[in-house]
Design a protein around this motif. Sequence first.
Motif, mmCIF file in Angstrom:
data_model
loop_
_atom_site.group_PDB
_atom_site.id
_atom_site.type_symbol
_atom_site.label_atom_id
_atom_site.label_comp_id
_atom_site.label_asym_id
_atom_site.label_seq_id
_atom_site.Cartn_x
_atom_site.Cartn_y
_atom_site.Cartn_z
ATOM 1 N N THR A 111 -30.231 -29.379 1.285
ATOM 2 C CA THR A 111 -29.683 -28.484 0.278
ATOM 3 C C THR A 111 -28.311 -28.029 0.740
ATOM 4 O O THR A 111 -28.162 -27.567 1.855
ATOM 5 C CB THR A 111 -30.597 -27.261 0.076
ATOM 6 O OG1 THR A 111 -31.908 -27.712 -0.270
ATOM 7 C CG2 THR A 111 -30.085 -26.365 -1.008
ATOM 8 N N ALA A 112 -27.326 -28.165 -0.115
ATOM 9 C CA ALA A 112 -25.985 -27.721 0.223
ATOM 10 C C ALA A 112 -25.734 -26.407 -0.498
ATOM 11 O O ALA A 112 -26.281 -26.177 -1.573
ATOM 12 C CB ALA A 112 -24.961 -28.766 -0.191
ATOM 13 N N PRO A 113 -24.975 -25.510 0.021
ATOM 14 C CA PRO A 113 -24.277 -25.595 1.298
ATOM 15 C C PRO A 113 -25.188 -25.183 2.460
ATOM 16 O O PRO A 113 -26.239 -24.584 2.261
ATOM 17 C CB PRO A 113 -23.150 -24.578 1.130
ATOM 18 C CG PRO A 113 -23.758 -23.525 0.259
ATOM 19 C CD PRO A 113 -24.660 -24.273 -0.698
ATOM 20 N N VAL A 114 -24.738 -25.506 3.652
ATOM 21 C CA VAL A 114 -25.415 -25.041 4.852
ATOM 22 C C VAL A 114 -25.141 -23.543 4.956
ATOM 23 O O VAL A 114 -24.000 -23.109 4.878
ATOM 24 C CB VAL A 114 -24.879 -25.762 6.108
ATOM 25 C CG1 VAL A 114 -25.503 -25.181 7.365
ATOM 26 C CG2 VAL A 114 -25.140 -27.251 6.024
ATOM 27 N N LEU A 115 -26.185 -22.752 5.099
ATOM 28 C CA LEU A 115 -26.029 -21.310 5.236
ATOM 29 C C LEU A 115 -26.381 -20.920 6.663
ATOM 30 O O LEU A 115 -27.414 -21.336 7.185
ATOM 31 C CB LEU A 115 -26.939 -20.571 4.258
ATOM 32 C CG LEU A 115 -26.667 -20.821 2.779
ATOM 33 C CD1 LEU A 115 -27.692 -20.094 1.927
ATOM 34 C CD2 LEU A 115 -25.270 -20.389 2.402
ATOM 35 N N GLY A 169 -21.358 -22.898 5.044
ATOM 36 C CA GLY A 169 -20.740 -23.982 5.800
ATOM 37 C C GLY A 169 -20.116 -23.373 7.034
ATOM 38 O O GLY A 169 -20.777 -22.655 7.772
ATOM 39 N N ASP A 170 -18.844 -23.610 7.232
ATOM 40 C CA ASP A 170 -18.135 -23.005 8.367
ATOM 41 C C ASP A 170 -17.255 -21.835 7.942
ATOM 42 O O ASP A 170 -16.558 -21.251 8.770
ATOM 43 C CB ASP A 170 -17.282 -24.061 9.086
ATOM 44 C CG ASP A 170 -18.151 -25.078 9.819
ATOM 45 O OD1 ASP A 170 -19.226 -24.689 10.312
ATOM 46 O OD2 ASP A 170 -17.750 -26.254 9.896
ATOM 47 N N GLU A 171 -17.283 -21.507 6.646
ATOM 48 C CA GLU A 171 -16.444 -20.429 6.126
ATOM 49 C C GLU A 171 -17.174 -19.092 6.172
ATOM 50 O O GLU A 171 -18.294 -18.973 5.660
ATOM 51 C CB GLU A 171 -16.041 -20.722 4.674
ATOM 52 C CG GLU A 171 -15.193 -21.961 4.517
ATOM 53 C CD GLU A 171 -13.850 -21.821 5.186
ATOM 54 O OE1 GLU A 171 -13.227 -20.748 5.096
ATOM 55 O OE2 GLU A 171 -13.411 -22.805 5.819
ATOM 56 N N PRO A 172 -16.556 -18.061 6.752
ATOM 57 C CA PRO A 172 -17.181 -16.734 6.748
ATOM 58 C C PRO A 172 -17.268 -16.186 5.321
ATOM 59 O O PRO A 172 -16.359 -16.382 4.512
ATOM 60 C CB PRO A 172 -16.235 -15.872 7.582
ATOM 61 C CG PRO A 172 -15.307 -16.813 8.273
ATOM 62 C CD PRO A 172 -15.294 -18.080 7.486
ATOM 63 N N VAL A 173 -18.387 -15.541 5.003
ATOM 64 C CA VAL A 173 -18.565 -14.886 3.709
ATOM 65 C C VAL A 173 -19.166 -13.512 3.968
ATOM 66 O O VAL A 173 -19.676 -13.236 5.050
ATOM 67 C CB VAL A 173 -19.476 -15.693 2.756
ATOM 68 C CG1 VAL A 173 -18.835 -17.017 2.375
ATOM 69 C CG2 VAL A 173 -20.852 -15.919 3.350
ATOM 70 N N ASP A 174 -19.121 -12.646 2.939
ATOM 71 C CA ASP A 174 -19.729 -11.334 3.138
ATOM 72 C C ASP A 174 -21.240 -11.420 2.935
ATOM 73 O O ASP A 174 -21.767 -12.390 2.397
ATOM 74 C CB ASP A 174 -19.082 -10.264 2.266
ATOM 75 C CG ASP A 174 -19.290 -10.486 0.779
ATOM 76 O OD1 ASP A 174 -20.316 -11.068 0.386
ATOM 77 O OD2 ASP A 174 -18.431 -10.047 0.004
ATOM 78 N N GLU A 175 -21.929 -10.397 3.382
ATOM 79 C CA GLU A 175 -23.397 -10.379 3.379
ATOM 80 C C GLU A 175 -23.967 -10.554 1.977
ATOM 81 O O GLU A 175 -24.929 -11.302 1.777
ATOM 82 C CB GLU A 175 -23.895 -9.077 3.996
ATOM 83 C CG GLU A 175 -25.397 -8.960 4.047
ATOM 84 C CD GLU A 175 -25.865 -7.660 4.679
ATOM 85 O OE1 GLU A 175 -27.088 -7.501 4.802
ATOM 86 O OE2 GLU A 175 -25.033 -6.805 5.047
#
Length: 110
Positions: A55-59, A84-90
Amino acid sequence: MQVVFEEEDQFDNPLGEEQESRFYSCQVCGDNWLSVKEKTADGECTITFVHQMETAPVLKRVAHMSNAVVISDESVDEWEYFKGDEPVDEAEWEALLSDRRDTLKATCVN
């Protein structure tokens, strides 16, 4: 929930560093994730949880802490969240995980 843990997955370094991994599989929603715990010689610990099974994206989320056990959110000094490799907020990370689990549940039910 099923947990797979094998002793050979644990790694002790002569410098006092440790690494351990476990694989989790939820019988309710079908989600699978890997946790990798890394403990340094100075006692700092990070636990990385990687949600990815076709399942994408990798979390991913990373717990930074001074102890080696996540008992509750209060035992974690800081959480980092990634799509993925991108930081996101909670909030975005939790919404993505919820959507993913809803999709997995629907697939399991059908």
